[in-house]
Design a protein around this motif. Structure first.
Motif, PDB file in Angstrom:
ATOM      1  N   ALA A   1       0.808  -1.227   0.000  1.00  0.00           N
ATOM      2  CA  ALA A   1       0.000   0.000   0.000  1.00  0.00           C
ATOM      3  C   ALA A   1       0.839   1.273   0.000  1.00  0.00           C
ATOM      4  CB  ALA A   1      -0.940  -0.003   1.205  1.00  0.00           C
ATOM      5  N   TRP A   2       2.129   1.169   0.324  1.00  0.00           N
ATOM      6  CA  TRP A   2       3.013   2.338   0.368  1.00  0.00           C
ATOM      7  C   TRP A   2       3.901   2.449  -0.864  1.00  0.00           C
ATOM      8  CZ3 TRP A   2       1.951  -0.917   4.394  1.00  0.00           C
ATOM      9  CH2 TRP A   2       1.179  -0.367   5.412  1.00  0.00           C
ATOM     10  N   GLY A   3       3.664   1.594  -1.859  1.00  0.00           N
ATOM     11  CA  GLY A   3       4.425   1.657  -3.097  1.00  0.00           C
ATOM     12  C   GLY A   3       5.739   0.887  -3.087  1.00  0.00           C
ATOM     13  N   ASN A   4       5.974   0.107  -2.032  1.00  0.00           N
ATOM     14  CA  ASN A   4       7.187  -0.701  -1.960  1.00  0.00           C
ATOM     15  C   ASN A   4       6.991  -2.005  -2.722  1.00  0.00           C
ATOM     16  OD1 ASN A   4       8.584   1.032  -0.028  1.00  0.00           O
ATOM     17  ND2 ASN A   4       7.025   0.336   1.415  1.00  0.00           N
ATOM     18  N   ILE A   5       8.010  -2.441  -3.431  1.00  0.00           N
ATOM     19  CA  ILE A   5       7.953  -3.737  -4.104  1.00  0.00           C
ATOM     20  C   ILE A   5       7.971  -4.830  -3.046  1.00  0.00           C
ATOM     21  CG2 ILE A   5       9.201  -5.322  -5.622  1.00  0.00           C
ATOM     22  CD1 ILE A   5      10.173  -2.866  -7.184  1.00  0.00           C
ATOM     23  N   ILE A   6       7.088  -5.811  -3.208  1.00  0.00           N
ATOM     24  CA  ILE A   6       7.040  -6.941  -2.276  1.00  0.00           C
ATOM     25  C   ILE A   6       7.351  -8.230  -3.020  1.00  0.00           C
ATOM     26  CG2 ILE A   6       5.427  -5.817  -0.701  1.00  0.00           C
ATOM     27  CD1 ILE A   6       3.192  -7.535  -1.940  1.00  0.00           C
ATOM     28  N   ALA A   7       7.830  -9.207  -2.285  1.00  0.00           N
ATOM     29  CA  ALA A   7       8.144 -10.520  -2.860  1.00  0.00           C
ATOM     30  C   ALA A   7       6.842 -11.252  -3.197  1.00  0.00           C
ATOM     31  CB  ALA A   7       8.952 -11.339  -1.878  1.00  0.00           C
ATOM     32  N   PRO A   8       6.856 -12.014  -4.269  1.00  0.00           N
ATOM     33  CA  PRO A   8       5.656 -12.779  -4.620  1.00  0.00           C
ATOM     34  C   PRO A   8       5.229 -13.757  -3.524  1.00  0.00           C
ATOM     35  CG  PRO A   8       7.219 -12.783  -6.436  1.00  0.00           C
ATOM     36  CD  PRO A   8       7.908 -12.158  -5.266  1.00  0.00           C
ATOM     37  N   ASP A   9       6.199 -14.236  -2.720  1.00  0.00           N
ATOM     38  CA  ASP A   9       5.868 -15.186  -1.659  1.00  0.00           C
ATOM     39  C   ASP A   9       5.582 -14.498  -0.322  1.00  0.00           C
ATOM     40  OD1 ASP A   9       8.460 -14.419  -1.098  1.00  0.00           O
ATOM     41  OD2 ASP A   9       9.200 -16.450  -0.753  1.00  0.00           O
ATOM     42  N   SER A  10       5.381 -13.182  -0.361  1.00  0.00           N
ATOM     43  CA  SER A  10       5.040 -12.425   0.840  1.00  0.00           C
ATOM     44  C   SER A  10       3.705 -12.931   1.384  1.00  0.00           C
ATOM     45  CB  SER A  10       4.949 -10.943   0.484  1.00  0.00           C
ATOM     46  OG  SER A  10       4.565 -10.179   1.581  1.00  0.00           O
ATOM     47  N   PRO A  11       3.630 -13.250   2.675  1.00  0.00           N
ATOM     48  CA  PRO A  11       2.380 -13.789   3.213  1.00  0.00           C
ATOM     49  C   PRO A  11       1.271 -12.742   3.273  1.00  0.00           C
ATOM     50  CG  PRO A  11       4.005 -13.523   4.963  1.00  0.00           C
ATOM     51  CD  PRO A  11       4.683 -13.184   3.683  1.00  0.00           C
ATOM     52  N   MET A  12       0.085 -13.194   2.970  1.00  0.00           N
ATOM     53  CA  MET A  12      -1.086 -12.328   3.061  1.00  0.00           C
ATOM     54  C   MET A  12      -1.733 -12.512   4.427  1.00  0.00           C
ATOM     55  SD  MET A  12      -1.139 -10.702   0.222  1.00  0.00           S
ATOM     56  CE  MET A  12      -2.739  -9.926   0.210  1.00  0.00           C
ATOM     57  N   THR A  13      -2.280 -11.425   4.947  1.00  0.00           N
ATOM     58  CA  THR A  13      -3.045 -11.462   6.189  1.00  0.00           C
ATOM     59  C   THR A  13      -4.390 -10.800   5.924  1.00  0.00           C
ATOM     60  OG1 THR A  13      -2.032  -9.376   6.876  1.00  0.00           O
ATOM     61  CG2 THR A  13      -1.013 -11.408   7.686  1.00  0.00           C
ATOM     62  N   GLU A  14      -5.353 -11.104   6.766  1.00  0.00           N
ATOM     63  CA  GLU A  14      -6.703 -10.560   6.616  1.00  0.00           C
ATOM     64  C   GLU A  14      -6.659  -9.042   6.446  1.00  0.00           C
ATOM     65  OE1 GLU A  14     -10.779 -10.721   6.322  1.00  0.00           O
ATOM     66  OE2 GLU A  14      -9.543 -12.482   6.662  1.00  0.00           O
ATOM     67  N   GLY A  15      -7.287  -8.543   5.374  1.00  0.00           N
ATOM     68  CA  GLY A  15      -7.406  -7.112   5.136  1.00  0.00           C
ATOM     69  C   GLY A  15      -6.203  -6.451   4.471  1.00  0.00           C
ATOM     70  N   ARG A  16      -5.160  -7.204   4.165  1.00  0.00           N
ATOM     71  CA  ARG A  16      -3.965  -6.607   3.547  1.00  0.00           C
ATOM     72  C   ARG A  16      -4.286  -6.094   2.148  1.00  0.00           C
ATOM     73  NH1 ARG A  16       2.018  -9.239   2.423  1.00  0.00           N
ATOM     74  NH2 ARG A  16       2.976  -7.261   1.857  1.00  0.00           N
ATOM     75  N   HIS A  17      -3.675  -4.976   1.776  1.00  0.00           N
ATOM     76  CA  HIS A  17      -3.825  -4.376   0.453  1.00  0.00           C
ATOM     77  C   HIS A  17      -2.526  -4.537  -0.325  1.00  0.00           C
ATOM     78  CE1 HIS A  17      -7.614  -1.983   0.863  1.00  0.00           C
ATOM     79  NE2 HIS A  17      -7.387  -2.291   2.122  1.00  0.00           N
ATOM     80  N   ILE A  18      -2.642  -5.077  -1.536  1.00  0.00           N
ATOM     81  CA  ILE A  18      -1.498  -5.140  -2.451  1.00  0.00           C
ATOM     82  C   ILE A  18      -1.951  -4.622  -3.809  1.00  0.00           C
ATOM     83  CG2 ILE A  18      -0.407  -7.061  -1.220  1.00  0.00           C
ATOM     84  CD1 ILE A  18      -1.271  -8.836  -3.645  1.00  0.00           C
ATOM     85  N   PHE A  19      -0.973  -4.339  -4.659  1.00  0.00           N
ATOM     86  CA  PHE A  19      -1.270  -3.754  -5.958  1.00  0.00           C
ATOM     87  C   PHE A  19      -0.407  -4.394  -7.036  1.00  0.00           C
ATOM     88  CE2 PHE A  19      -2.444  -0.762  -2.750  1.00  0.00           C
ATOM     89  CZ  PHE A  19      -3.629  -0.228  -3.197  1.00  0.00           C
ATOM     90  N   THR A  20      -0.962  -4.480  -8.259  1.00  0.00           N
ATOM     91  CA  THR A  20      -0.202  -4.981  -9.406  1.00  0.00           C
ATOM     92  C   THR A  20       0.497  -3.857 -10.146  1.00  0.00           C
ATOM     93  OG1 THR A  20      -2.154  -4.873 -10.828  1.00  0.00           O
ATOM     94  CG2 THR A  20      -1.722  -6.984  -9.711  1.00  0.00           C
ATOM     95  N   HIS A  21       0.300  -2.627  -9.668  1.00  0.00           N
ATOM     96  CA  HIS A  21       0.957  -1.443 -10.207  1.00  0.00           C
ATOM     97  C   HIS A  21       1.288  -0.538  -9.023  1.00  0.00           C
ATOM     98  CE1 HIS A  21      -3.306  -0.514  -9.821  1.00  0.00           C
ATOM     99  NE2 HIS A  21      -2.920   0.725  -9.574  1.00  0.00           N
ATOM    100  N   ASN A  22       2.203   0.375  -9.168  1.00  0.00           N
ATOM    101  CA  ASN A  22       2.567   1.252  -8.062  1.00  0.00           C
ATOM    102  C   ASN A  22       1.375   2.141  -7.708  1.00  0.00           C
ATOM    103  OD1 ASN A  22       3.680   3.210  -6.325  1.00  0.00           O
ATOM    104  ND2 ASN A  22       5.693   2.893  -7.201  1.00  0.00           N
ATOM    105  N   PRO A  23       0.897   2.078  -6.481  1.00  0.00           N
ATOM    106  CA  PRO A  23      -0.299   2.842  -6.106  1.00  0.00           C
ATOM    107  C   PRO A  23      -0.048   4.344  -5.920  1.00  0.00           C
ATOM    108  CG  PRO A  23       0.549   1.714  -4.188  1.00  0.00           C
ATOM    109  CD  PRO A  23       1.378   1.260  -5.379  1.00  0.00           C
ATOM    110  N   LEU A  24       1.208   4.751  -5.950  1.00  0.00           N
ATOM    111  CA  LEU A  24       1.515   6.169  -5.712  1.00  0.00           C
ATOM    112  C   LEU A  24       1.698   6.960  -6.959  1.00  0.00           C
ATOM    113  CD1 LEU A  24       3.949   5.724  -2.743  1.00  0.00           C
ATOM    114  CD2 LEU A  24       1.505   6.137  -2.701  1.00  0.00           C
TER     115      LEU A  24
END
Length: 64
Positions: free
Chosen positions: A41-64
């Protein structure tokens, strides 16, 4: 578990990764999985294997 990809709600399984959530989002939208990185949600690149938790926001493009 419900997470958000590109601000769209996505229901995925417990233990899902960011890539799992992105795949489910793309399948729901009927679009191809983008080739680029995933972002938090802050525009940082994350690893594809980053664990998801309830309510987490991710993006396929830079949100900023």
């Amino acid at each position: 578990m419900q997470v958000f990809v590109n601000n769209a709600p996505v229901t995925t399984f417990s233990g899902a990764t960011a890539l799992d959530a992105a795949r489910r989002y793309c399948a729901n939208e009927g679009i191809a999985l983008p080739d680029g990185p995933l972002f938090d949600a802050w525009g940082n690149i994350i690893a594809p294997d980053s664990p998801m938790t309830e309510g987490r926001h991710i993006f396929t493009h830079n949100p900023l």
